[in-house]
Motif scaffolding. Structure first.
Motif, PDB file in Angstrom:
ATOM      1  N   ILE A  49       5.874 -44.389  -8.202  1.00  0.00           N
ATOM      2  CA  ILE A  49       6.730 -43.454  -7.482  1.00  0.00           C
ATOM      3  C   ILE A  49       6.890 -42.164  -8.277  1.00  0.00           C
ATOM      4  CG2 ILE A  49       9.090 -43.068  -6.659  1.00  0.00           C
ATOM      5  CD1 ILE A  49       9.145 -46.140  -6.107  1.00  0.00           C
ATOM      6  N   LEU A  50       7.048 -42.271  -9.582  1.00  0.00           N
ATOM      7  CA  LEU A  50       7.347 -41.105 -10.406  1.00  0.00           C
ATOM      8  C   LEU A  50       6.186 -40.150 -10.596  1.00  0.00           C
ATOM      9  CD1 LEU A  50       9.549 -42.385 -13.340  1.00  0.00           C
ATOM     10  CD2 LEU A  50      10.216 -40.926 -11.459  1.00  0.00           C
ATOM     11  N   PHE A  51       5.023 -40.665 -10.896  1.00  0.00           N
ATOM     12  CA  PHE A  51       3.933 -39.808 -11.326  1.00  0.00           C
ATOM     13  C   PHE A  51       2.980 -39.492 -10.183  1.00  0.00           C
ATOM     14  CE2 PHE A  51       5.276 -42.171 -15.152  1.00  0.00           C
ATOM     15  CZ  PHE A  51       5.878 -41.109 -15.785  1.00  0.00           C
ATOM     16  N   LYS A  52       3.172 -38.294  -9.641  1.00  0.00           N
ATOM     17  CA  LYS A  52       2.346 -37.815  -8.539  1.00  0.00           C
ATOM     18  C   LYS A  52       1.881 -36.410  -8.876  1.00  0.00           C
ATOM     19  CE  LYS A  52       4.948 -40.395  -5.111  1.00  0.00           C
ATOM     20  NZ  LYS A  52       5.773 -40.342  -3.902  1.00  0.00           N
ATOM     21  N   GLY A  53       0.719 -36.051  -8.375  1.00  0.00           N
ATOM     22  CA  GLY A  53       0.236 -34.690  -8.574  1.00  0.00           C
ATOM     23  C   GLY A  53      -0.265 -34.438  -9.977  1.00  0.00           C
ATOM     24  N   ASP A  54       0.001 -33.232 -10.466  1.00  0.00           N
ATOM     25  CA  ASP A  54      -0.488 -32.799 -11.775  1.00  0.00           C
ATOM     26  C   ASP A  54       0.601 -32.979 -12.828  1.00  0.00           C
ATOM     27  OD1 ASP A  54      -2.838 -31.916 -10.497  1.00  0.00           O
ATOM     28  OD2 ASP A  54      -1.878 -30.018  -9.997  1.00  0.00           O
ATOM     29  N   ILE A  55       0.259 -33.653 -13.920  1.00  0.00           N
ATOM     30  CA  ILE A  55       1.196 -33.907 -15.018  1.00  0.00           C
ATOM     31  C   ILE A  55       0.688 -33.181 -16.260  1.00  0.00           C
ATOM     32  CG2 ILE A  55       2.175 -35.679 -16.546  1.00  0.00           C
ATOM     33  CD1 ILE A  55       3.235 -35.942 -13.734  1.00  0.00           C
ATOM     34  N   VAL A  56       1.592 -32.528 -16.957  1.00  0.00           N
ATOM     35  CA  VAL A  56       1.256 -31.879 -18.224  1.00  0.00           C
ATOM     36  C   VAL A  56       2.122 -32.506 -19.309  1.00  0.00           C
ATOM     37  CG1 VAL A  56       1.225 -29.721 -19.526  1.00  0.00           C
ATOM     38  CG2 VAL A  56       0.650 -29.714 -17.086  1.00  0.00           C
ATOM     39  N   ILE A  57       1.468 -33.119 -20.281  1.00  0.00           N
ATOM     40  CA  ILE A  57       2.170 -33.674 -21.439  1.00  0.00           C
ATOM     41  C   ILE A  57       2.296 -32.533 -22.452  1.00  0.00           C
ATOM     42  CG2 ILE A  57       2.130 -35.402 -23.279  1.00  0.00           C
ATOM     43  CD1 ILE A  57       2.322 -36.620 -20.485  1.00  0.00           C
ATOM     44  N   PRO A  58       3.493 -32.208 -22.891  1.00  0.00           N
ATOM     45  CA  PRO A  58       3.645 -31.107 -23.846  1.00  0.00           C
ATOM     46  C   PRO A  58       3.267 -31.528 -25.264  1.00  0.00           C
ATOM     47  CG  PRO A  58       5.763 -32.098 -23.426  1.00  0.00           C
ATOM     48  CD  PRO A  58       4.782 -32.784 -22.509  1.00  0.00           C
ATOM     49  N   GLU A  59       2.957 -30.559 -26.108  1.00  0.00           N
ATOM     50  CA  GLU A  59       2.680 -30.847 -27.518  1.00  0.00           C
ATOM     51  C   GLU A  59       3.940 -31.301 -28.232  1.00  0.00           C
ATOM     52  OE1 GLU A  59       0.740 -27.695 -29.612  1.00  0.00           O
ATOM     53  OE2 GLU A  59      -0.948 -27.643 -28.231  1.00  0.00           O
ATOM     54  N   THR A  60       5.067 -30.712 -27.861  1.00  0.00           N
ATOM     55  CA  THR A  60       6.347 -31.055 -28.484  1.00  0.00           C
ATOM     56  C   THR A  60       7.423 -31.158 -27.411  1.00  0.00           C
ATOM     57  OG1 THR A  60       6.965 -28.741 -28.854  1.00  0.00           O
ATOM     58  CG2 THR A  60       5.780 -29.852 -30.649  1.00  0.00           C
ATOM     59  N   ILE A  61       8.466 -31.912 -27.735  1.00  0.00           N
ATOM     60  CA  ILE A  61       9.676 -31.939 -26.917  1.00  0.00           C
ATOM     61  C   ILE A  61      10.858 -31.735 -27.859  1.00  0.00           C
ATOM     62  CG2 ILE A  61       8.710 -33.409 -25.118  1.00  0.00           C
ATOM     63  CD1 ILE A  61      10.308 -35.737 -26.338  1.00  0.00           C
ATOM     64  N   THR A  62      11.927 -31.162 -27.340  1.00  0.00           N
ATOM     65  CA  THR A  62      13.121 -30.943 -28.148  1.00  0.00           C
ATOM     66  C   THR A  62      14.271 -31.719 -27.527  1.00  0.00           C
ATOM     67  OG1 THR A  62      12.338 -28.760 -28.806  1.00  0.00           O
ATOM     68  CG2 THR A  62      14.682 -29.211 -29.103  1.00  0.00           C
ATOM     69  N   VAL A  63      14.889 -32.557 -28.344  1.00  0.00           N
ATOM     70  CA  VAL A  63      16.006 -33.383 -27.903  1.00  0.00           C
ATOM     71  C   VAL A  63      17.140 -33.198 -28.903  1.00  0.00           C
ATOM     72  CG1 VAL A  63      16.785 -35.739 -27.414  1.00  0.00           C
ATOM     73  CG2 VAL A  63      14.426 -35.078 -26.903  1.00  0.00           C
ATOM     74  N   GLY A  64      18.273 -32.770 -28.418  1.00  0.00           N
ATOM     75  CA  GLY A  64      19.428 -32.592 -29.303  1.00  0.00           C
ATOM     76  C   GLY A  64      19.176 -31.611 -30.431  1.00  0.00           C
ATOM     77  N   GLY A  65      18.367 -30.590 -30.168  1.00  0.00           N
ATOM     78  CA  GLY A  65      18.063 -29.589 -31.183  1.00  0.00           C
ATOM     79  C   GLY A  65      16.978 -29.995 -32.166  1.00  0.00           C
ATOM     80  N   VAL A  66      16.432 -31.197 -32.010  1.00  0.00           N
ATOM     81  CA  VAL A  66      15.369 -31.695 -32.902  1.00  0.00           C
ATOM     82  C   VAL A  66      14.051 -31.669 -32.144  1.00  0.00           C
ATOM     83  CG1 VAL A  66      14.555 -33.651 -34.276  1.00  0.00           C
ATOM     84  CG2 VAL A  66      17.013 -33.179 -34.112  1.00  0.00           C
ATOM     85  N   THR A  67      13.014 -31.114 -32.761  1.00  0.00           N
ATOM     86  CA  THR A  67      11.701 -31.034 -32.137  1.00  0.00           C
ATOM     87  C   THR A  67      10.839 -32.214 -32.584  1.00  0.00           C
ATOM     88  OG1 THR A  67      11.829 -28.630 -32.019  1.00  0.00           O
ATOM     89  CG2 THR A  67       9.633 -29.607 -31.848  1.00  0.00           C
ATOM     90  N   TYR A  68      10.234 -32.886 -31.607  1.00  0.00           N
ATOM     91  CA  TYR A  68       9.371 -34.039 -31.853  1.00  0.00           C
ATOM     92  C   TYR A  68       7.961 -33.694 -31.380  1.00  0.00           C
ATOM     93  CZ  TYR A  68      13.757 -36.634 -32.238  1.00  0.00           C
ATOM     94  OH  TYR A  68      14.999 -37.072 -32.612  1.00  0.00           O
ATOM     95  N   THR A  69       6.957 -34.065 -32.154  1.00  0.00           N
ATOM     96  CA  THR A  69       5.563 -33.874 -31.776  1.00  0.00           C
ATOM     97  C   THR A  69       5.111 -35.079 -30.962  1.00  0.00           C
ATOM     98  OG1 THR A  69       5.147 -32.627 -33.792  1.00  0.00           O
ATOM     99  CG2 THR A  69       3.218 -33.507 -32.651  1.00  0.00           C
ATOM    100  N   VAL A  70       4.528 -34.834 -29.797  1.00  0.00           N
ATOM    101  CA  VAL A  70       4.037 -35.919 -28.947  1.00  0.00           C
ATOM    102  C   VAL A  70       2.688 -36.370 -29.488  1.00  0.00           C
ATOM    103  CG1 VAL A  70       3.392 -36.605 -26.605  1.00  0.00           C
ATOM    104  CG2 VAL A  70       5.280 -34.984 -26.959  1.00  0.00           C
TER     105      VAL A  70
END
Length: 106
Positions: A50-71
């Protein structure tokens, strides 16, 4: 030895948290090394379809609570049964792709 294993498991659990992006992609976060992986969909095949339809872009990084994480990875089954997924862009930071990550996507 059993006590050491229990302590190690507790330590690892304390350092793993998860986050969900605006695109409904769930990530497991490793606070120790500031990395993130696209969370496994093993227990939620219907959820993923149900969730994943169409075009998905996985980012290089995500930021959660001011902290950046590398995917750095896609876990087992994370996009399994996403039959309406048309494309996915995976950044160069991703160095591992889990088993059956794209099972039944076509």
């Amino acid at each position: 030895m059993k006590r050491l294993f229990t302590l190690l498991c507790m330590f690892l659990c304390l350092h793993m948290v998860w986050a969900e992006s605006e695109e409904n992609i769930r990530y497991n976060l490793n606070e120790a090394d500031k990395t993130a992986t696209v969370a496994s969909g093993k227990d939620s095949f219907m959820h993923n379809s149900i969730l994943f339809k169409g075009d998905i872009v996985i980012p290089e990084t995500i930021t959660v609570g001011g902290v950046t994480y590398t995917v750095t990875g896609l876990e087992d089954y994370c996009f399994a049964t996403s039959s309406e997924l048309t494309s996915i862009t995976i950044p160069n930071t991703v160095t591992s792709i889990g088993e059956r990550c794209f099972m039944s996507c076509i």
